[in-house]
Structure formats: C-alpha cells, structure tokens
Design a protein around this motif. Structure first.
Motif, PDB file in Angstrom:
ATOM      1  N   UNK A   1      54.124  68.282  54.502  1.00 40.39           N
ATOM      2  CA  UNK A   1      54.446  68.756  55.849  1.00 40.39           C
ATOM      3  C   UNK A   1      53.846  67.839  56.911  1.00 40.39           C
ATOM      4  N   UNK A   2      54.231  68.094  58.162  1.00 34.18           N
ATOM      5  CA  UNK A   2      53.702  67.256  59.253  1.00 34.18           C
ATOM      6  C   UNK A   2      52.367  67.830  59.731  1.00 34.18           C
ATOM      7  N   UNK A   3      51.578  66.973  60.369  1.00 39.16           N
ATOM      8  CA  UNK A   3      50.144  67.206  60.556  1.00 39.16           C
ATOM      9  C   UNK A   3      49.773  68.582  61.103  1.00 39.16           C
ATOM     10  N   UNK A   4      50.499  69.039  62.119  1.00 37.92           N
ATOM     11  CA  UNK A   4      49.987  70.190  62.875  1.00 37.92           C
ATOM     12  C   UNK A   4      50.331  71.560  62.280  1.00 37.92           C
ATOM     13  N   UNK A   5      50.969  71.565  61.111  1.00 35.31           N
ATOM     14  CA  UNK A   5      51.342  72.852  60.495  1.00 35.31           C
ATOM     15  C   UNK A   5      50.252  73.405  59.582  1.00 35.31           C
ATOM     16  N   UNK A   6      49.202  72.622  59.348  1.00 32.91           N
ATOM     17  CA  UNK A   6      48.216  72.982  58.327  1.00 32.91           C
ATOM     18  C   UNK A   6      47.580  74.357  58.561  1.00 32.91           C
ATOM     19  N   UNK A   7      47.258  74.666  59.820  1.00 36.37           N
ATOM     20  CA  UNK A   7      46.597  75.950  60.104  1.00 36.37           C
ATOM     21  C   UNK A   7      47.508  77.127  59.761  1.00 36.37           C
ATOM     22  N   UNK A   8      48.813  76.981  59.989  1.00 39.64           N
ATOM     23  CA  UNK A   8      49.750  78.057  59.640  1.00 39.64           C
ATOM     24  C   UNK A   8      49.843  78.201  58.119  1.00 39.64           C
ATOM     25  N   UNK A   9      49.985  77.081  57.421  1.00 40.18           N
ATOM     26  CA  UNK A   9      50.151  77.152  55.961  1.00 40.18           C
ATOM     27  C   UNK A   9      48.898  77.660  55.248  1.00 40.18           C
ATOM     28  N   UNK A  10      47.735  77.463  55.858  1.00 43.28           N
ATOM     29  CA  UNK A  10      46.504  77.974  55.224  1.00 43.28           C
ATOM     30  C   UNK A  10      46.553  79.495  55.091  1.00 43.28           C
ATOM     31  N   UNK A  11      47.336  80.161  55.959  1.00 41.22           N
ATOM     32  CA  UNK A  11      47.502  81.621  55.902  1.00 41.22           C
ATOM     33  C   UNK A  11      48.755  82.029  55.116  1.00 41.22           C
ATOM     34  N   UNK A  12      49.820  81.225  55.243  1.00 39.05           N
ATOM     35  CA  UNK A  12      51.110  81.586  54.635  1.00 39.05           C
ATOM     36  C   UNK A  12      51.086  81.418  53.114  1.00 39.05           C
ATOM     37  N   UNK A  13      50.480  80.334  52.643  1.00 41.04           N
ATOM     38  CA  UNK A  13      50.504  80.043  51.199  1.00 41.04           C
ATOM     39  C   UNK A  13      49.872  81.165  50.369  1.00 41.04           C
ATOM     40  N   UNK A  14      48.680  81.670  50.732  1.00 39.48           N
ATOM     41  CA  UNK A  14      48.122  82.783  49.946  1.00 39.48           C
ATOM     42  C   UNK A  14      49.030  84.016  49.927  1.00 39.48           C
ATOM     43  N   UNK A  15      49.735  84.279  51.032  1.00 44.16           N
ATOM     44  CA  UNK A  15      50.663  85.426  51.073  1.00 44.16           C
ATOM     45  C   UNK A  15      51.763  85.260  50.027  1.00 44.16           C
TER      46      UNK A  15
END
Length: 317
Positions: A19-33
């Motif tokens: 993914x592109x750089x600035x999505x990391x904070x969102x994915x840190x929450x989405x992936x565990x879900x």
C-alpha cells in the motif's frame, strides 16, 4: 477439489498487502478485524504481511518482483501499470465494489500556525517568496494528485491550458525540495521546519492533529480534486500462490462499514454512504470537486504530465 477448498484446508494462509505510505495507521486497525473475522468464519489463521511506501515506488517494486496479493495504491494509473505488466487482469475495477475506489480525500493547504503568510487558496502558492513543500510526482501518488489539483484549479475555474501551465510552473519555482512520498514531505515540513505551505492529503492533516500536532493551520480550497485511491487483487500472484479466496475476501472487507469506519477515524473520507453520514461533520463539502477523469483518462494524464519529457519535466527544466 478446487483451489479455494484446498486453501481453507491449510491451518494458516499468508498474503501480502502493498500500500501507499499514509494508509498504515488505518490498516493497523483494519487487518486485525479481518483476521478475527476469517478465523471465526473459516477457522483458518491469516497472516497479512504489509509493505508501505510512495505509491510510484511501491508499484515499481511489485513489477520488479515484490509478491503482492492485494495492492492499495494512491492513484489509478499505478494499477494500470500493473495491468500493463501482466500482473492485474483487465476489468479489475469491476471485481470490487465502487470500481475499486476504497476511500476519498482532497488536497489540503497546510500552513504554519496562524497562517502568517496568509495562504488561503491556490493562487497564493505562486506568489514570490512563498516556499511550497510537495512530493515528487515521479515517485509519489499524492504529488500527482497535488499537480492535478493545481492544474484543475485553473482549467476547472474558467482558465485555459496555457494559463494552467504558467501557473503550475510558477508554483514549482517556489518548491525548494521534492521529497519522495507524502510521509517524507510531511517530515520535511514539520520535523525539518522547511517551507511556508505543505500540499498534502486531507487525511494526513487530520491524522497529524490526532497525533497531537497542533502547530499548524490548514484550509481546503473550494476548487479541489477528488483523490480516489484504488484497491486491486493482483491476479498473477494470487493464482500462483493459491490465495485468491482470502485475498479477494480481504479486499472486499475494506468496503464494509467496520473497515470504512477505521479509514474514516484516521482522516479518509469513507465511500460507504452510512459511514459517510456518521462522519459528516469531520468532512466538509467541497464546492467545486472534480474527478481526475475531468482532466483525462489515467493513460492520457500519465502521458501528458508525468512521462519522461512531459509537462512536469518541461516545467522542472
């Protein structure tokens, strides 16, 4: 037994998200879900490896052999490059909801606290003595969106292409350095204290506020580009690794209300209508919002502005 059934027989499955750089904070929450949901429904463990960076650089890495099952890139032309390289099938937009567009954003003008230079709109960026920080459109998705916003601020507001070229040239004369991606541009502005104004995603600005950065002001210009980053399943890789079932399920999960809420919490405008209403106050309506397609198809935009020797290179010279 088909590949999908074999897949779920294994105790665990691993996929890679690029993914592109600035999505990391969102994915840190989405992936565990998603991992919990898959375990509940399929009784299988999923490991999702992640890679983040400038969208252009990430696209090149995938073409050069980084095995991504799912990509979330900043700009449609990057997925088209993967399609040209034979990694993503034609019609990828139709494989997922909303033509693969998973979030929206707009370009924000970020200034020093109290806006000491009085920068409120696009024309202010071309004024003599204003230092503008934006990333390099050769490597960064946000930088290409910034460029299209600058161009469209003229052409979508009654101006012609010659006026747009002159305006954009004058803005880039005020750009002292071209960082490689959105995150690096943010660091140049905040950590290195360079520049009077930073062009960045609205979501980056909202996230900076959430992280306790209060030392800035920002405005959302009324003429703005709708930043539409797509998600795609990388066909060649999922077929090779037999991960299509879980990769597609993960990509589709990104459009569900629970994933869209996590995107919205960290500054992305949700594409799910219900979630968009929930977060309405956080995301003010933009008066003149135009899509990239108002300027051209992605291949036309790439050829006209960002290819070697195209308008951006001419301006830089």
């Amino acid at each position: 037994m088909d590949a999908g059934k074999q897949e779920t027989k294994q105790k665990s499955v691993e996929i890679t998200l690029v993914s592109y750089a600035v999505t990391q904070s969102a994915y840190s929450k989405i992936i565990p879900l998603f991992v919990n949901k898959w375990k509940r429904e399929k009784n299988q463990d999923v490991v999702i490896k992640q890679s983040y960076g400038g969208s252009g650089s990430q696209t090149r890495a995938v073409i050069d052999g980084l095995e991504a099952d799912v990509v979330n890139l900043a700009i449609g032309s990057d997925v088209e490059r993967l399609q040209k390289a034979g990694l993503v099938g034609a019609g990828w937009q139709k494989e997922l909801p909303n033509n693969g567009i998973v979030t929206r954003s707009v370009v924000a003008l970020v200034t020093r606290k109290g806006n000491p230079k009085g920068i409120r709109n696009w024309p202010d960026l071309a004024k003599p003595g204003i230092k503008v920080i934006t990333a390099n459109p050769k490597t960064s998705g946000v930088a290409r969106w910034n460029f299209l916003a600058l161009w469209g601020s003229v052409t979508r507001n009654g101006g012609n292409e010659q006026q747009a070229t002159n305006f954009v040239r004058n803005v880039y004369k005020n750009v002292p350095v071209l960082p490689k991606d959105a995150r690096e541009a943010t660091d140049v502005f905040f950590k290195q204290d360079q520049g009077d104004v930073l062009l960045n995603y609205e979501n980056e600005v909202i996230l900076a506020r959430q992280k306790g950065e209060t030392d800035f002001s920002y405005t959302i210009p009324a003429v703005n580009v709708s930043i539409d980053p797509p998600v795609a399943v990388v066909d060649k890789i999922v077929d090779k690794r037999k991960t299509r079932e879980v990769a597609t399920a993960f990509a589709r999960f990104l459009f569900t209300p629970e994933a869209q809420r996590e995107f919205a919490k960290v500054g992305f405008r949700p594409v799910n209508g219900t979630v968009a209403n929930e977060f309405g106050k956080q995301y003010p309506k933009v008066a003149k919002l135009f899509p990239a397609s108002a300027i051209g198809s992605w291949s036309e935009i790439q050829k006209k502005f960002f290819a070697d020797g195209a308008i951006f290179d001419q301006i830089q010279r």
